[in-house]
Motif scaffolding. Structure first.
Motif, PDB file in Angstrom:
ATOM      1  N   ASN A  90       0.806  -1.216   0.000  1.00  0.00           N
ATOM      2  CA  ASN A  90       0.000   0.000   0.000  1.00  0.00           C
ATOM      3  C   ASN A  90       0.846   1.276   0.000  1.00  0.00           C
ATOM      4  O   ASN A  90       0.435   2.304  -0.539  1.00  0.00           O
ATOM      5  CB  ASN A  90      -0.948   0.011   1.205  1.00  0.00           C
ATOM      6  N   THR A 105     -10.600   8.591  -6.685  1.00  0.00           N
ATOM      7  CA  THR A 105     -10.527   7.317  -5.972  1.00  0.00           C
ATOM      8  C   THR A 105     -11.888   6.618  -6.050  1.00  0.00           C
ATOM      9  O   THR A 105     -12.939   7.258  -5.934  1.00  0.00           O
ATOM     10  CB  THR A 105     -10.132   7.510  -4.498  1.00  0.00           C
ATOM     11  N   ASP A 107     -13.891   2.938  -4.802  1.00  0.00           N
ATOM     12  CA  ASP A 107     -13.909   1.703  -4.021  1.00  0.00           C
ATOM     13  C   ASP A 107     -14.896   0.743  -4.685  1.00  0.00           C
ATOM     14  O   ASP A 107     -16.036   1.127  -4.983  1.00  0.00           O
ATOM     15  CB  ASP A 107     -14.347   1.998  -2.577  1.00  0.00           C
ATOM     16  N   LYS A 109     -17.416  -2.219  -4.568  1.00  0.00           N
ATOM     17  CA  LYS A 109     -18.290  -2.835  -3.574  1.00  0.00           C
ATOM     18  C   LYS A 109     -18.344  -4.354  -3.754  1.00  0.00           C
ATOM     19  O   LYS A 109     -18.434  -4.852  -4.874  1.00  0.00           O
ATOM     20  CB  LYS A 109     -19.696  -2.249  -3.682  1.00  0.00           C
ATOM     21  N   ASP A 185      -9.566  -3.728  -4.102  1.00  0.00           N
ATOM     22  CA  ASP A 185     -10.804  -3.015  -4.435  1.00  0.00           C
ATOM     23  C   ASP A 185     -10.670  -1.492  -4.355  1.00  0.00           C
ATOM     24  O   ASP A 185     -11.656  -0.787  -4.523  1.00  0.00           O
ATOM     25  CB  ASP A 185     -11.948  -3.480  -3.531  1.00  0.00           C
ATOM     26  N   ASP A 186      -9.464  -0.988  -4.112  1.00  0.00           N
ATOM     27  CA  ASP A 186      -9.224   0.461  -4.055  1.00  0.00           C
ATOM     28  C   ASP A 186      -8.520   0.925  -5.330  1.00  0.00           C
ATOM     29  O   ASP A 186      -7.351   0.577  -5.556  1.00  0.00           O
ATOM     30  CB  ASP A 186      -8.369   0.825  -2.833  1.00  0.00           C
ATOM     31  N   THR A 188      -7.147   4.075  -7.759  1.00  0.00           N
ATOM     32  CA  THR A 188      -6.738   5.475  -7.681  1.00  0.00           C
ATOM     33  C   THR A 188      -6.219   5.935  -9.038  1.00  0.00           C
ATOM     34  O   THR A 188      -5.393   5.267  -9.662  1.00  0.00           O
ATOM     35  CB  THR A 188      -5.627   5.675  -6.632  1.00  0.00           C
ATOM     36  N   PRO A 213     -18.671  -0.019  -8.682  1.00  0.00           N
ATOM     37  CA  PRO A 213     -18.148   1.107  -7.893  1.00  0.00           C
ATOM     38  C   PRO A 213     -19.131   1.458  -6.785  1.00  0.00           C
ATOM     39  O   PRO A 213     -20.330   1.622  -7.040  1.00  0.00           O
ATOM     40  CB  PRO A 213     -18.050   2.243  -8.923  1.00  0.00           C
ATOM     41  N   HIS A 214     -18.631   1.562  -5.551  1.00  0.00           N
ATOM     42  CA  HIS A 214     -19.501   1.903  -4.434  1.00  0.00           C
ATOM     43  C   HIS A 214     -19.969   3.346  -4.620  1.00  0.00           C
ATOM     44  O   HIS A 214     -19.146   4.266  -4.685  1.00  0.00           O
ATOM     45  CB  HIS A 214     -18.739   1.772  -3.111  1.00  0.00           C
ATOM     46  N   LYS A 217     -18.469   5.931  -2.401  1.00  0.00           N
ATOM     47  CA  LYS A 217     -17.014   5.955  -2.277  1.00  0.00           C
ATOM     48  C   LYS A 217     -16.337   6.238  -3.619  1.00  0.00           C
ATOM     49  O   LYS A 217     -15.349   5.603  -3.983  1.00  0.00           O
ATOM     50  CB  LYS A 217     -16.519   4.638  -1.669  1.00  0.00           C
ATOM     51  N   THR A 228      -4.771   4.601  -0.067  1.00  0.00           N
ATOM     52  CA  THR A 228      -4.486   3.418   0.762  1.00  0.00           C
ATOM     53  C   THR A 228      -3.839   3.784   2.102  1.00  0.00           C
ATOM     54  O   THR A 228      -2.817   3.237   2.501  1.00  0.00           O
ATOM     55  CB  THR A 228      -3.617   2.385  -0.001  1.00  0.00           C
TER      56      THR A 228
END
Length: 274
Positions: A90, A105, A107, A109, A185-186, A188, A213-214, A217, A228
């Motif tokens: 990270n 960014t 996240d 889901k 799942d992150d 950037t 994509p959440h 988020k 991260t």
């Protein structure tokens, strides 16, 4: 892997034991609920402790999954991917974005559970496993038709599943001077120039590949961004004050902070030499 005999040999098990495991996988997992940790302490928001729901395998299956994981980790992944990959982490993920000003960014889901057994079977086929070996490996690495969060194989299989999406995202940003990294799942994206006009195409590509994509988020920001767990932007890195405070009494967090600081110094030195 062209035959089942190669599979038995590489995993170091006989046919009967592997048949037993692959035929009873739903009985070889157990549920665990643990508090989500942040800076060495349970993460509490509005007097509520956030929880992580895991489904780890029993020891007999875990040993087999660790062997499968070791083989899958030999498969080359794009340079943009940093999560659960040897010699990437990270901190290195965050440092890729440190010189930039604009950030997006995202996240994803339910990252693991949205990858179903058909997708997992295809991943094994795509990477050279015969149909029957892929079928058994799929049974050994999925739970109730999807990737279980808590199995050692899930992160590497999730990476392999996301590989095509990552390559497509890299095509979208080509020629726009944008940096892209994925830490499981992150996701950037960052640049020294405003690139918000590309956000719809980026989100559309992610959705087209059946990742979600959440909605709460997705963040487009300027000057500074949490990537991260580290704040980066405009050539600067900032460690969260609470983490620095915990480092005074928590040895493991102290070592982590020291590692972050060392990586930042090396980044600045390499930039200076260039």
């Amino acid at each position: 892997m062209k035959s089942l005999y190669e599979l038995y040999s590489q995993l170091g098990v006989n046919k009967s034991f592997l048949t037993y495991l692959s035929s009873n996988t739903d009985e070889l997992y157990y549920k665990v609920i643990r508090p989500k940790m942040k800076f060495g302490k349970p993460q509490v928001v509005e007097n509520y402790c956030k929880l992580r729901h895991l489904i780890p395998p029993v020891q007999a299956l875990k040993v087999i999954q660790e062997s499968i994981c070791a083989h899958l980790q030999k498969i080359v992944l794009p340079q943009s991917m940093y999560g659960s990959i040897a010699r990437r982490n990270n901190v290195l993920n965050a440092l890729q974005h440190i010189e930039n000003k604009f950030f997006l960014t995202i996240d994803l889901k339910d990252f693991f559970t949205r990858i179903n057994n058909k997708q997992v079977h295809y991943i094994f086929i795509e990477n050279g496993y015969c149909w029957e070996a892929a079928r058994i490996l799929t049974k050994l690495t999925t739970y109730k038709y999807s990737l279980p969060q808590g199995a050692p194989t899930s992160p590497v299989i999730a990476n392999l599943s996301f590989k095509r999406t990552a390559l497509q995202l890299m095509e979208i940003i080509t020629g726009h001077d944008i940096t892209f990294t994925a830490y499981l799942d992150d996701l950037t994206f960052s640049s020294r120039k405003d690139f918000k006009h590309l956000q719809p195409a980026i989100l559309e590509t992610i959705k087209a590949n059946k990742f979600l994509p959440h909605p709460d988020k997705i963040l487009y920001s300027e000057d500074k961004c949490d990537v991260t767990g580290l704040f980066v932007g405009n050539g600067k890195l900032k460690i969260h004050p609470q983490m620095l405070e915990e480092a005074e009494t928590n040895h493991s967090i102290k070592k982590y902070v020291e590692y972050v600081q060392m990586c930042f110094k090396e980044h600045k030195l390499n930039k200076f030499k260039a």
